[in-house]
Structure formats: C-alpha cells, structure tokens
Design an enzyme around this catalytic site. Structure first.
Site, PDB file in Angstrom:
ATOM      1  N   ARG A 185       0.843  -1.197   0.000  1.00  0.00           N
ATOM      2  CA  ARG A 185       0.000   0.000   0.000  1.00  0.00           C
ATOM      3  C   ARG A 185       0.877   1.245   0.000  1.00  0.00           C
ATOM      4  NH1 ARG A 185      -2.636  -1.397   5.875  1.00  0.00           N
ATOM      5  NH2 ARG A 185      -0.820  -1.048   7.194  1.00  0.00           N
ATOM      6  N   THR A 187       2.955   4.121   1.143  1.00  0.00           N
ATOM      7  CA  THR A 187       3.701   4.340   2.381  1.00  0.00           C
ATOM      8  C   THR A 187       4.177   5.780   2.523  1.00  0.00           C
ATOM      9  OG1 THR A 187       5.823   3.786   1.351  1.00  0.00           O
ATOM     10  CG2 THR A 187       4.549   1.962   2.312  1.00  0.00           C
ATOM     11  N   SER A 250       6.269  -1.460 -18.044  1.00  0.00           N
ATOM     12  CA  SER A 250       5.229  -0.445 -17.898  1.00  0.00           C
ATOM     13  C   SER A 250       4.001  -1.019 -17.202  1.00  0.00           C
ATOM     14  CB  SER A 250       4.843   0.115 -19.277  1.00  0.00           C
ATOM     15  OG  SER A 250       3.745   0.998 -19.188  1.00  0.00           O
ATOM     16  N   HIS A 253       4.711  -1.392 -13.526  1.00  0.00           N
ATOM     17  CA  HIS A 253       4.668  -0.065 -12.910  1.00  0.00           C
ATOM     18  C   HIS A 253       3.218   0.383 -12.708  1.00  0.00           C
ATOM     19  CE1 HIS A 253       6.573   4.241 -12.915  1.00  0.00           C
ATOM     20  NE2 HIS A 253       6.075   3.901 -11.744  1.00  0.00           N
ATOM     21  N   CYS A 392      12.491   2.107   0.506  1.00  0.00           N
ATOM     22  CA  CYS A 392      11.408   1.744   1.421  1.00  0.00           C
ATOM     23  C   CYS A 392      11.347   0.228   1.522  1.00  0.00           C
ATOM     24  CB  CYS A 392      10.083   2.305   0.904  1.00  0.00           C
ATOM     25  SG  CYS A 392       8.599   1.571   1.601  1.00  0.00           S
ATOM     26  N   CYS A 395       8.171  -1.346   0.067  1.00  0.00           N
ATOM     27  CA  CYS A 395       8.199  -1.229  -1.397  1.00  0.00           C
ATOM     28  C   CYS A 395       9.226  -2.187  -1.984  1.00  0.00           C
ATOM     29  CB  CYS A 395       8.525   0.202  -1.809  1.00  0.00           C
ATOM     30  SG  CYS A 395       7.435   1.464  -1.099  1.00  0.00           S
TER      31      CYS A 395
END
Length: 466
Positions: A185, A187, A250, A253, A392, A395
């Site tokens: 989610r 952050t 892509s 992403h 992160c 992440c």
C-alpha cells in the site's frame, strides 16, 4: 447581502459542476481508450475483465491466504549494486515486520534448503523449530536416492537461465515475511530515491533507442509539447521482443501504482489509520488529460502483463499436476486443499481462449534469436538487481516479489519443451521451480488480478461523481 451570497454560491456551484463535468469527460475518454483488442496479441480487454472477475480473482485470493503462499523469504538488507545508498525511508509505514521463527510452519522451514517438499514429506516429525532449521536434521532422515536428487537439482539450478537475481536463502539477513501482515500500500515513499529507481529501469534497461530523447520514465519532469502519440511512436520501430519487454515493465509499474491508489492512507486520527481508494491520486496517475494520453496506455500494458503471466500459469500446469509435487507445510490436510485449489486455477487458465502466443518471440534465425533472448534475460535480471536500491522496505519487499514472479513466468514460457518432457515419478530430472519462485509466481499474478479488480472499482467511483 443575501443576494451577494447567493451569487457567490451560484458561482461556486457552477465551478463545481464544471469540475465534475471535466472529470466525467475524462472518465468517458479513459473508458473509450481502455477497450478493444490489445496490441501484439489477439485478446480484448473486456474478455480479460470478465475472466478475471468471475473465475480467477476469488480463487487466487483464497490461494494467497494459504500458509504455503503467505510466507516469503527475502533479504531486505542487500546493498544497492549501482549507486551509494541514499538512505532508507524513515516513515513508519515503510517498515516490514519479519515473521518470528515460531510462526513459520515447520514444513516450510524444513524444505527451505530443498527444492522439493516431497522429500521433506518422507522425513520424521521434527521436534521443534530449531531442529527444523538444521540441514543435518533433515538430511539424516533422507534416503540415498533423495540425497542424489538434491545434488541433481543443484546442478540443474546452476545451469538454469534465471531471469532474476535470486536472494541467498541461507544468508543470515534473509527473513521470512508474512505477506498478509505486510500488505502492499501507499507508504509515502517518493522523491529522488523512488525517481532514481524507476529512471534506471526505464532509461537503461528498456531498449530505448538513441533517437528517443524524451525520458521513458513517467516520473520524469514533463517537457512541453509532448503528447502520448509522439511518445509511443518509438515503440513501432522496435522488434516484437523489445516492445514486449517495455510493456511488461510499464504494466508492472501501472499495477504497483494501482495498488498504491487503492490502498492509500486517507487519514490517521488518534493513531488509527484509515486506508482506502484515493480517486484523486488515481486520476493524477492514469487520467488521459493528466497524463497527456499516456494513462490508458499504461493500463493497457497492465492487461498485457496479466496475459503474459496467465499464459505462464497455463504452461506450468503439467509440472504441478504430477503426484510427486506437493505444496508441503507439514499440515497434510491443508497441503492437499492448497494443491487442489492451485490445480483448479490451472484448469481455469487453460480454458481461457485468447492467450498470448509466446512462440512468436525469438522466432528468427537461431543465432540472432539466441542472442536477443540472452539480451532480454540480462536486461530483466538487471532490473531485479535494481530492486535492492529501493529505499522503502515494504516497497522493496513487494518490488522484489513481483519482479521475481514475472521472472519466473518468463522462465516458464521459455522452458516449454523441458516442462512437457518431465517424468511423472522423478522429482530430480529436468525443469524445476524453488519454493520461492512458486510463491513469487502466485503472489505476483495475484497482484495483477487485484489490480484489474481495483481498476473496475475506480471506474465505479469515478462514475458516481456524475
């Protein structure tokens, strides 16, 4: 005074109505662009939506909750191999909570040193978690045939064409993470560190022609006068394989961005955060007007990536259909249910009638095709290494998992002959997948399935603003 207030209110209502009409126009424009047949394949978006919503999504959600698939071993302390560490995210939501050893199912820990859990099934009941972690404790219960099989697996893994830089599970820095307790989610991680990661991925690894001066990175500062059409014309000059590579990145992403928009920190009062969909953030990342026409293309690439991983699941089914393959955690009843659910999903993937045809890739002369495939593999492997540069931890966790999942899907697609020739009763010969690859493959596809489901939810939320 009342008249003046009424005039101001009327003007405010007019401005609000204008904004709502603009949003509605963008919604209709986006929906008009996000329909029909995808490029480089013969599948349409509507068919994927229906298939995902009614067949795949509910089952893949249930599968991800099973013990075998919820625990992922990852090293979040590997240094960035490309530039000096620019510091880790200090926001509390960036933190990943590793799973205590006592919480890991004993069968998963016992099998972490092995390629197959079937052999672990033959071992005696392990007395405690400490004993389960000792390879000697496992090896002492194995037959000579099983030990030879492990050697064969190691040799095969050494020669495999991996598409990812794999973590060393034996490293003291590698830890099990409960994916259900560490959801992907938003952050708050952004800025130069995040930009550098994606910029390196797009600019250095996506086969960008020298003639293209505009940054491929969507996070890069926009240059005036550019539009989506002129941006994407460079793809037309690339071969199919290089177009596919760009669309995969892509699409990944776009999927990650959708997860962040759908699970956004909306407010935090008295220490109680409230997470949910952020329509404004979704519009900023995908609306045609906000992205100069690129948003719908990014979402189409998400659908393309979904097709690629769906195809891989259908191709790898024979590997798991063999009785010799177990999803071993130590709980026999749950393991049997997990495998039955996984095989059910495989049957669904085979029933989909508009798969991507991977045989159209690397189909030229043998020498050129082999060289291009190796270049393709090395570019993707490089991207998997870049994931160790994400600042992160949460992440980084989900970036590494989803990259490894896609890398495993590519490994499957380019190993069709090896999969088809697998012996029924021998776990040691031919194509193999480690448990980490299996967990990454299922969870990565689960993320894509969730992205497409969340996209439908955002469409509804936007239409409610009419």
């Amino acid at each position: 005074m009342r008249g003046g207030g009424g005039g101001r209110n009327a003007a405010a209502r007019a401005r609000l109505a204008a904004r709502l009409l603009a949003v509605l126009g963008c919604v209709l424009t986006a929906e008009a662009q996000l329909t029909g047949v995808l490029d480089d394949c013969l599948c349409d978006i509507e068919s994927i939506d229906d298939f995902n919503t009614f067949k795949i999504f509910p089952k893949i959600q249930k599968l991800q909750e099973r013990d075998y698939f919820r625990y992922y071993k990852v090293n979040l302390k590997r240094p960035c191999p490309f530039w000096a560490d620019d510091g880790h995210c200090s926001i509390k939501d960036c933190h990943v909570e590793p799973c205590p050893e006592s919480k890991i199912p004993v069968g998963i820990k016992a099998g972490s040193s092995n390629k197959y859990s079937k052999a672990a099934n033959n071992s005696k009941e392990l007395e405690d978690c400490e004993q389960a972690n000792k390879l000697g404790a496992v090896n002492s219960t194995l037959s000579n045939q099983s030990k030879e099989a492990f050697i064969d697996w190691a040799r095969y893994d050494d020669s495999q064409d991996h598409f990812c830089e794999l973590d060393d599970e034996r490293s003291p820095d590698a830890q099990y993470v409960d994916l259900l307790l560490n959801p992907e989610r938003y952050t708050g991680y952004k800025g130069p560190s995040a930009w550098r990661v994606w910029n390196s991925i797009y600019e250095e690894n996506c086969f960008k022609p020298r003639s293209v001066y505009r940054p491929l990175n969507p996070l890069a500062p926009s240059r005036g006068g550019d539009d989506g059409e002129s941006f994407y014309t460079w793809l037309e000059g690339l071969c199919l394989e290089k177009r596919v590579f760009y669309k995969l990145i892509s699409g990944l992403h776009a999927s990650i961005n959708l997860h962040l928009c759908a699970n956004y920190l909306l407010e935090e009062t008295w220490g109680k955060p409230r997470w949910g969909p952020n329509v404004k953030e979704f519009t900023r990342r995908f609306d045609p007007a906000e992205t100069k026409g690129e948003g719908p293309r990014r979402l189409k690439n998400l659908y393309f990536l979904y097709l690629i991983e769906l195809r891989a699941l259908s191709k790898v089914a024979p590997y798991f259909e063999r009785a010799v393959v177990d999803l071993y955690t130590g709980n026999g009843h749950e393991d049997a249910e997990s495998k039955a659910l996984l095989l059910d999903i495989f049957r669904d993937t085979k029933s989909f009638h508009m798969h991507f045809d991977e045989k159209s890739m690397f189909a030229g002369d043998k020498k050129g095709a082999k060289s291009l495939k190796e270049e393709f593999r090395l570019h993707f492997k490089n991207i998997s290494r870049i994931m160790d540069c994400v600042g992160c931890d949460k992440c980084r966790l989900w970036g590494k998992l989803q990259t490894q999942g896609l890398g495993t899907a590519l490994k499957i697609l380019f190993s069709e002959k090896e999969i088809q020739s697998l012996p029924e009763n021998s776990p040691s010969k031919g194509f193999q997948l480690t448990r980490q690859e299996i967990v990454a493959l299922v969870n990565a596809f689960g993320r894509l399935s969730t992205s497409i489901k969340e996209l439908q939810n955002f469409k509804v939320l936007l239409q409610q603003t009419r």
